[in-house]
Enzyme design. Structure first.
Site, mmCIF file in Angstrom:
data_model
loop_
_atom_site.group_PDB
_atom_site.id
_atom_site.type_symbol
_atom_site.label_atom_id
_atom_site.label_comp_id
_atom_site.label_asym_id
_atom_site.label_seq_id
_atom_site.Cartn_x
_atom_site.Cartn_y
_atom_site.Cartn_z
ATOM 1 C CG HIS A 11 -4.543 -2.025 9.447
ATOM 2 N ND1 HIS A 11 -3.812 -2.954 9.126
ATOM 3 C CD2 HIS A 11 -4.758 -1.067 8.246
ATOM 4 C CE1 HIS A 11 -3.596 -2.813 7.647
ATOM 5 N NE2 HIS A 11 -3.869 -1.846 7.274
ATOM 6 C CG HIS A 22 -8.057 -0.379 5.118
ATOM 7 N ND1 HIS A 22 -7.520 -0.484 3.693
ATOM 8 C CD2 HIS A 22 -6.823 -0.720 5.627
ATOM 9 C CE1 HIS A 22 -6.118 -0.434 3.567
ATOM 10 N NE2 HIS A 22 -5.888 -0.788 4.959
ATOM 11 C CD GLU A 33 -2.980 -0.649 2.163
ATOM 12 O OE1 GLU A 33 -4.133 -0.575 1.675
ATOM 13 O OE2 GLU A 33 -2.940 -0.967 3.341
HETATM 14 MN MN MN Z 1 -3.608 -0.869 5.340
#
Ligand code: MN
Length: 235
Positions: free
Chosen positions: A98, A168, A77
């Protein structure tokens, strides 16, 4: 070869450890800084747990997420970081987490994360929620895995300091890494406190005036928390 200021890389390594200490990241999540020697690239650890990051683990990336002369495995990411640096010249650091306390605020309709106390007055936006289905369609894996999704997230963030990501986590930015860490820690704290207060009854949030004034006061105290958290992380 990374030409960035060694002090900047040191702050980035320390930021990884502090965020772990505060439960903002665990085995997952990441923090980056814009390269002060080249604003068109950013620095981010290789794919690994933040608590274990050392200076030799830091990689350099162009703003489209391409590693610069580095064969090591990057975070999937990393596009979160590059797209935000491209959209926001004022941003010098990005935290992606997160943190469990923020998750409910991304998934419950009609509930907005707002400043419940002065330490998180920067959340006065209020905080938007990124719905990845709007950009990736219903058949998605929730991950910001390419530039297009990174750009969509940056659009949701707009000019604000934080954006929640439905199902998420959250992404938080600052003008430098110490501010981004401060904001990431207090975003998670605010979420926990707000959920607790909402269970008890009707919540009185900070007013617009209180938000503006406490933000000024906090800005003058930026290194106070950092210096404590650094010693904790090193101890
Ligand atoms: Mn993530």
């Amino acid at each position: 070869m990374i030409n960035a200021d060694p002090a900047l890389i040191g702050d980035l390594v320390n930021a990884n450890h502090i965020l772990y200490r505060h439960g903002v990241v665990d085995g997952f999540g990441h923090v980056s800084v814009r390269d002060d020697a080249n604003p068109d690239r950013f620095l981010l650890a290789r794919n690994m747990a933040p608590a274990l990051v050392t200076t030799t683990d830091i990689m350099a990336f162009s703003l489209d997420g391409t590693p610069e002369n580095d064969e090591r495995q990057p975070y999937l990411e990393r596009f979160i970081h590059g797209s935000i640096y491209r959209a926001r010249p004022d941003v010098g650091a990005v935290v992606h987490s997160h943190a469990p306390s923020v998750i409910p605020f991304g998934v419950v309709r009609g509930v907005t994360l707002r400043p419940i106390y002065h330490m998180s007055s920067f959340l006065g936006g209020p905080v938007p929620v990124f719905e990845i289905r709007d950009a990736a369609g219903d058949d998605n894996d929730v991950m910001v895995r390419d530039v297009r999704l990174g750009d969509a997230l940056a659009t949701s963030l707009g000019a604000l300091p934080a954006v929640l990501m439905r199902g998420h986590g959250a992404t938080i930015v600052g003008s430098n890494v110490r501010q981004a860490v401060f904001r990431a820690v207090y975003t998670a704290a605010n979420a926990g406190l707000q959920a607790e207060a909402m269970r008890l009854g009707e919540v009185t949030y900070l007013s617009e005036y209180e938000i503006a004034r406490s933000a000024v006061t906090n800005a003058a105290q930026a290194d106070r928390a950092w210096n404590l958290w650094l010693r904790e992380a090193q101890g």
